[in-house]
Design an enzyme around this catalytic site. Structure first.
Site, short mmCIF file in Angstrom:
data_model
loop_
_atom_site.label_atom_id
_atom_site.label_comp_id
_atom_site.label_asym_id
_atom_site.label_seq_id
_atom_site.Cartn_x
_atom_site.Cartn_y
_atom_site.Cartn_z
N ASP A 13 8.20 23.91 -1.35
CA ASP A 13 7.76 22.87 -2.28
C ASP A 13 6.76 23.31 -3.35
O ASP A 13 5.77 22.60 -3.61
CB ASP A 13 7.18 21.68 -1.49
CG ASP A 13 8.20 20.99 -0.60
OD1 ASP A 13 9.32 21.50 -0.47
OD2 ASP A 13 7.86 19.94 -0.01
N ASP A 55 10.93 19.16 -2.41
CA ASP A 55 10.82 17.76 -2.06
C ASP A 55 11.67 17.02 -3.10
O ASP A 55 11.49 17.23 -4.31
CB ASP A 55 9.33 17.38 -2.17
CG ASP A 55 8.86 16.41 -1.12
OD1 ASP A 55 9.48 16.32 -0.03
OD2 ASP A 55 7.84 15.72 -1.37
N HIS A 57 12.90 13.38 -3.63
CA HIS A 57 12.91 11.98 -3.21
C HIS A 57 13.70 11.08 -4.16
O HIS A 57 13.79 11.36 -5.37
CB HIS A 57 11.48 11.45 -3.14
CG HIS A 57 10.62 12.16 -2.14
ND1 HIS A 57 10.97 12.28 -0.82
CD2 HIS A 57 9.40 12.76 -2.26
CE1 HIS A 57 10.01 12.94 -0.18
NE2 HIS A 57 9.06 13.25 -1.02
N HIS A 74 6.02 10.95 -6.21
CA HIS A 74 6.04 12.39 -6.53
C HIS A 74 7.44 12.94 -6.28
O HIS A 74 8.19 12.41 -5.46
CB HIS A 74 5.02 13.16 -5.67
CG HIS A 74 5.34 13.07 -4.21
ND1 HIS A 74 4.95 12.02 -3.43
CD2 HIS A 74 6.04 13.90 -3.39
CE1 HIS A 74 5.40 12.19 -2.19
NE2 HIS A 74 6.07 13.32 -2.14
N LYS A 99 15.25 18.53 0.23
CA LYS A 99 14.87 17.79 1.43
C LYS A 99 14.07 16.55 1.03
O LYS A 99 13.69 16.41 -0.13
CB LYS A 99 14.04 18.67 2.34
CG LYS A 99 12.75 19.07 1.66
CD LYS A 99 11.81 19.69 2.64
CE LYS A 99 10.44 19.89 2.03
NZ LYS A 99 9.72 18.62 1.74
N CYS A 138 4.15 19.79 4.42
CA CYS A 138 5.50 20.37 4.47
C CYS A 138 5.51 21.79 5.01
O CYS A 138 6.46 22.18 5.69
CB CYS A 138 6.16 20.25 3.12
SG CYS A 138 6.57 18.52 2.76
#
Ligand code: VGL
Ligand code: ZN
Length: 195
Positions: A13, A55, A57, A74, A99, A138
């Site tokens: 990340d 990351d 989302h 974020h 992810k 993470c």
């Protein structure tokens, strides 16, 4: 001591939103770039696999405070904040693992809901070296899952920094990783955000 086991590097990340100026900025987050770029080159030069997690989302997820979770918005898919930090090598031999896509889960670990474990096994990897952002979320969850999956783990303390929502979180994360069986290499105080 260096073992003969096949290794992979997992870079967690290193994205704009976790670096200075981002919506969930990690103090000194961009200091991980130099050591990670150096390691990435060394791994790739030896023909060893390198993975970058991101990351990734959805705009609406229970991970975000607006929908009952913890965090400011974020790393929403396809936004500037979700892009890898400029300056992180974008060598095409690196495999990207997205992810945190499940809108009902935090998805901190690079192993959660991804094919990372299977890919590592298919490639014969026994040992993973892990660094990135953030030590206490993470990176920690990725390290703990790697151990649970049976991999030997080196946690790269010089190449990780914590969010430290509570001032001791980074330190506790290092302890948790060590107690679970990870070898902590490098400056654990930097990894914990106390140096
Ligand atoms: C992370 C908080 C929320 C991380 C991701 O990459 O460590 N932390 N989402
Ligand atoms: Zn997140």
């Amino acid at each position: 001591m260096s073992s003969g086991a096949k290794k992979a590097l997992i870079i967690v990340d290193v994205q704009n939103d976790f670096c200075p100026g981002g919506s969930l900025a990690v103090a000194h987050g961009d200091e991980v770039l130099a050591p990670l770029n150096k390691l990435m080159k060394e791994f790739l030069d030896r023909g060893e696999p390198v993975f970058k997690t991101r990351d990734w989302h959805l705009a609406k997820t229970k991970h975000f405070a607006d929908y009952g979770g913890t965090w400011p918005v974020h790393c929403v898919q396809n936004t500037a904040g979700a892009e890898f930090r400029a300056g992180l090598s974008d060598d095409l031999r690196v495999t990207i693992i997205s992810k945190g896509i499940d809108e009902t889960a935090d998805g901190y670990s690079g192993f959660d809901g991804t094919d990372l474990a299977q890919t590592l096994r298919e490639q014969g990897v026994k040992e993973v070296w892990v660094g990135g952002l953030a030590t206490d979320y993470c990176v920690k969850h990725t390290v703990l899952d790697a151990l649970r999956q049976g991999f030997t783990v080196k946690a790269l303390a010089d190449a990780m920094r914590p969010v430290n929502v509570n001032p001791n979180d980074g330190e506790q994360a290092i302890e948790e990783m060590r107690n679970a069986g990870a070898e902590i290499v490098g400056n654990a105080k930097k990894a914990a955000g106390i140096a």
